[in-house]
Design an enzyme around this catalytic site. Structure first.
Site, PDB file in Angstrom:
ATOM      1  N   SER A   1     -33.648 126.903  28.275  1.00  0.00           N
ATOM      2  CA  SER A   1     -34.244 125.799  27.508  1.00  0.00           C
ATOM      3  C   SER A   1     -35.265 125.067  28.352  1.00  0.00           C
ATOM      4  CB  SER A   1     -33.118 124.842  27.118  1.00  0.00           C
ATOM      5  OG  SER A   1     -33.639 123.602  26.693  1.00  0.00           O
TER       6      SER A   1
ATOM      7  N   TYR B   1     -25.074 119.402  29.221  1.00  0.00           N
ATOM      8  CA  TYR B   1     -25.649 120.579  28.545  1.00  0.00           C
ATOM      9  C   TYR B   1     -26.838 121.122  29.337  1.00  0.00           C
ATOM     10  CZ  TYR B   1     -28.945 123.007  25.576  1.00  0.00           C
ATOM     11  OH  TYR B   1     -29.869 123.913  25.117  1.00  0.00           O
TER      12      TYR B   1
ATOM     13  N   LYS C   1     -27.609 124.806  31.623  1.00  0.00           N
ATOM     14  CA  LYS C   1     -28.742 125.750  31.535  1.00  0.00           C
ATOM     15  C   LYS C   1     -29.336 125.975  32.928  1.00  0.00           C
ATOM     16  CE  LYS C   1     -28.566 126.631  27.173  1.00  0.00           C
ATOM     17  NZ  LYS C   1     -28.021 127.935  26.754  1.00  0.00           N
TER      18      LYS C   1
HETATM   19  N1  UFG Z   1     -36.222 112.480  16.669  1.00  0.00           N
HETATM   20  C1  UFG Z   1     -36.323 111.366  15.829  1.00  0.00           C
HETATM   21  N2  UFG Z   1     -35.363 111.179  14.886  1.00  0.00           N
HETATM   22  C2  UFG Z   1     -34.309 112.024  14.729  1.00  0.00           C
HETATM   23  C3  UFG Z   1     -34.203 113.160  15.576  1.00  0.00           C
HETATM   24  C4  UFG Z   1     -35.185 113.340  16.542  1.00  0.00           C
HETATM   25  O1  UFG Z   1     -37.245 110.570  15.949  1.00  0.00           O
HETATM   26  O2  UFG Z   1     -33.463 111.779  13.865  1.00  0.00           O
HETATM   27  C5  UFG Z   1     -37.254 112.708  17.674  1.00  0.00           C
HETATM   28  C6  UFG Z   1     -36.717 112.672  19.082  1.00  0.00           C
HETATM   29  O3  UFG Z   1     -36.717 111.353  19.566  1.00  0.00           O
HETATM   30  C7  UFG Z   1     -37.690 113.580  19.797  1.00  0.00           C
HETATM   31  C8  UFG Z   1     -38.128 114.594  18.735  1.00  0.00           C
HETATM   32  O4  UFG Z   1     -37.783 113.999  17.492  1.00  0.00           O
HETATM   33  O5  UFG Z   1     -38.809 112.856  20.181  1.00  0.00           O
HETATM   34  C9  UFG Z   1     -37.426 115.919  18.852  1.00  0.00           C
HETATM   35  O6  UFG Z   1     -36.029 115.688  18.923  1.00  0.00           O
HETATM   36  P1  UFG Z   1     -34.966 116.859  18.778  1.00  0.00           P
HETATM   37  O7  UFG Z   1     -33.604 116.233  18.880  1.00  0.00           O
HETATM   38  O8  UFG Z   1     -35.251 117.689  17.595  1.00  0.00           O
HETATM   39  O9  UFG Z   1     -35.267 117.772  20.031  1.00  0.00           O
HETATM   40  P2  UFG Z   1     -35.218 117.397  21.579  1.00  0.00           P
HETATM   41  O10 UFG Z   1     -36.582 117.725  22.094  1.00  0.00           O
HETATM   42  O11 UFG Z   1     -34.691 116.082  21.864  1.00  0.00           O
HETATM   43  O12 UFG Z   1     -34.088 118.411  22.040  1.00  0.00           O
HETATM   44  C10 UFG Z   1     -34.415 119.701  22.371  1.00  0.00           C
HETATM   45  C11 UFG Z   1     -33.225 120.637  22.132  1.00  0.00           C
HETATM   46  C12 UFG Z   1     -32.114 120.356  23.077  1.00  0.00           C
HETATM   47  C13 UFG Z   1     -32.624 120.249  24.482  1.00  0.00           C
HETATM   48  C14 UFG Z   1     -33.722 119.238  24.564  1.00  0.00           C
HETATM   49  C15 UFG Z   1     -34.288 119.126  25.945  1.00  0.00           C
HETATM   50  O13 UFG Z   1     -32.745 120.497  20.806  1.00  0.00           O
HETATM   51  O14 UFG Z   1     -31.203 121.438  23.001  1.00  0.00           O
HETATM   52  O15 UFG Z   1     -34.762 119.639  23.705  1.00  0.00           O
HETATM   53  O16 UFG Z   1     -35.283 118.190  26.014  1.00  0.00           O
HETATM   54  F1  UFG Z   1     -31.657 119.866  25.354  1.00  0.00           F
END
Ligand code: UFG
Length: 346
Positions: A126, A151, A155
């Protein structure tokens, strides 16, 4: 015909990869404990491909289970290892579950490979290994940052375990694939992401809001140093990601690696803000989304997107599906789920 063991092969990325492998003529053995999937996904894979892969319902954090699969299929050419616990928040609350599941399975698989002589592994890593990098886009030589969650730590540790084992045993070949943000679903709309409970990730949250299951999207912060203040990510269509696994596998099988351990970023190379994703969703589907800006989510990185030069050059692979395609297919999958609530389990 090459035989491939796919752990977590009924999961989100695993199921799309299995479809791609079966369509390309690989013989696939799926190992999945169904902790984050449904048995019906197997039937759906069969419907899409017209093929019947062998399925073993097993927890691979148990050594005996891993050994029995690898001994029984010691003629396998490779393992693609998806099976892992993946919820960031849950890993903070229950770190031992994450270390047990994600590290044990990796150690046992590598031990089993050494014992049985199965030579090749593709591993699901990841972009979380990079944390918030100083320079963007991130290349594969960008250093790891201290992990933000157990988590993320699993990785990093898994990559280090593979590196060390490959160093010590030149008969083992491995490729780690560092995914950016996988979204979307298969064109058939028969397989896709099955979020457990309220989704943590942006796109399933968007589609469930649009479907009226959730009242509104909360956007976590609009005061970041980005074009519109919301965080930037590199979203990649899950079908493009699945194709990358097959391509990486071929590289291993054809012995085209430069080193016996390699790692690649898998993204599109484009960063989009949360608001841009919302707008793309509305445009692709014609559905207006209710959303509200709320406080930042702890642990979120501000911005990250991939430099995909290495994967493009070495794997001869490039993500082809646009953000529009991702949003359209995610929405079509949500509509399919509305008619098949049994897929989300009891
Ligand atoms: N976001 C929102 N509202 C929500 C969900 C997400 O505004 O309800 C925003 C988050 O703040 C972020 C973006 O959307 O800015 C993406 O969020 P995600 O949760 O979809 O994805 P992330 O980038 O946070 O997470 C991903 C993977 C994880 C990993 C992580 C590492 O899903 O498995 O990247 O940065 F660990």
């Amino acid at each position: 015909m090459s035989k491939i063991i796919v752990t977590g092969g009924l999961g989100y990325i695993g199921s799309h990869t299995v479809v791609n492998l079966l369509e390309d003529g690989f013989d696939v053995v799926i190992v999945d404990d169904l902790s984050n999937s449904q048995h019906d996904i197997l039937r759906r894979i069969e419907t899409i491909t017209g093929k019947q892969p062998e399925f073993l319902q097993l927890d691979i954090s148990v050594r005996d289970n891993v050994m029995s699969v690898l001994r029984r299929h010691s003629d396998a050419d490779a393992i693609i290892h998806f099976a892992a616990s993946k919820a960031v928040g849950e890993s903070v609350e229950n770190p031992l579950l994450y270390y047990r599941n994600n590290l044990n399975s990796m150690i046992f698989l590598l031990e089993g490979m050494q014992e049985t002589g199965i030579p090749n592994m593709v591993f699901s890593s990841s972009c979380t290994v990079y944390g918030q990098p100083d320079k963007l886009p991130v290349t594969e030589s960008t250093p790891f940052r201290p992990a933000e969650s157990p988590y993320g730590n699993t990785k990093q540790i898994c990559e280090e375990i593979i590196r060390d084992v490959c160093n010590a045993n030149k008969n083992i070949q491995a490729i780690a694939l560092r995914y950016f943000n996988p979204v979307g679903a298969h064109d058939s709309h028969l397989i896709g992401e099955l979020p457990r409970g309220v989704p943590n990730n942006l796109v399933p949250y968007i589609t469930q809001t649009a479907a009226g299951i959730l009242p509104e999207l909360r956007i976590f912060g609009d005061d970041y140093d980005t074009p519109d203040g919301t965080p930037v990510r590199d979203y990649i269509h899950v079908v493009d990601l699945a194709i990358a696994h097959r391509v990486a596998l071929r590289r291993l099988l054809d012995r085209r690696q430069k080193n016996n351990y390699e790692y690649f970023n898998l993204g599109t190379g484009n960063g989009y803000t949360v608001l841009e994703v919302v707008k793309a969703f509305e445009k692709a589907t014609g559905v207006q989304l209710r959303y509200r800006i709320v406080a930042r989510r702890p642990g979120d990185v501000e911005k990250i997107w991939a430099d995909t030069t290495l994967a493009n050059r070495e794997l001869g692979w490039k993500a082809e599906r646009s953000l529009h395609d991702m949003m359209k297919s995610a929405w079509e999958w949500q509509l399919h789920l509305r008619d098949h609530p049994e897929l989300l389990g009891s």
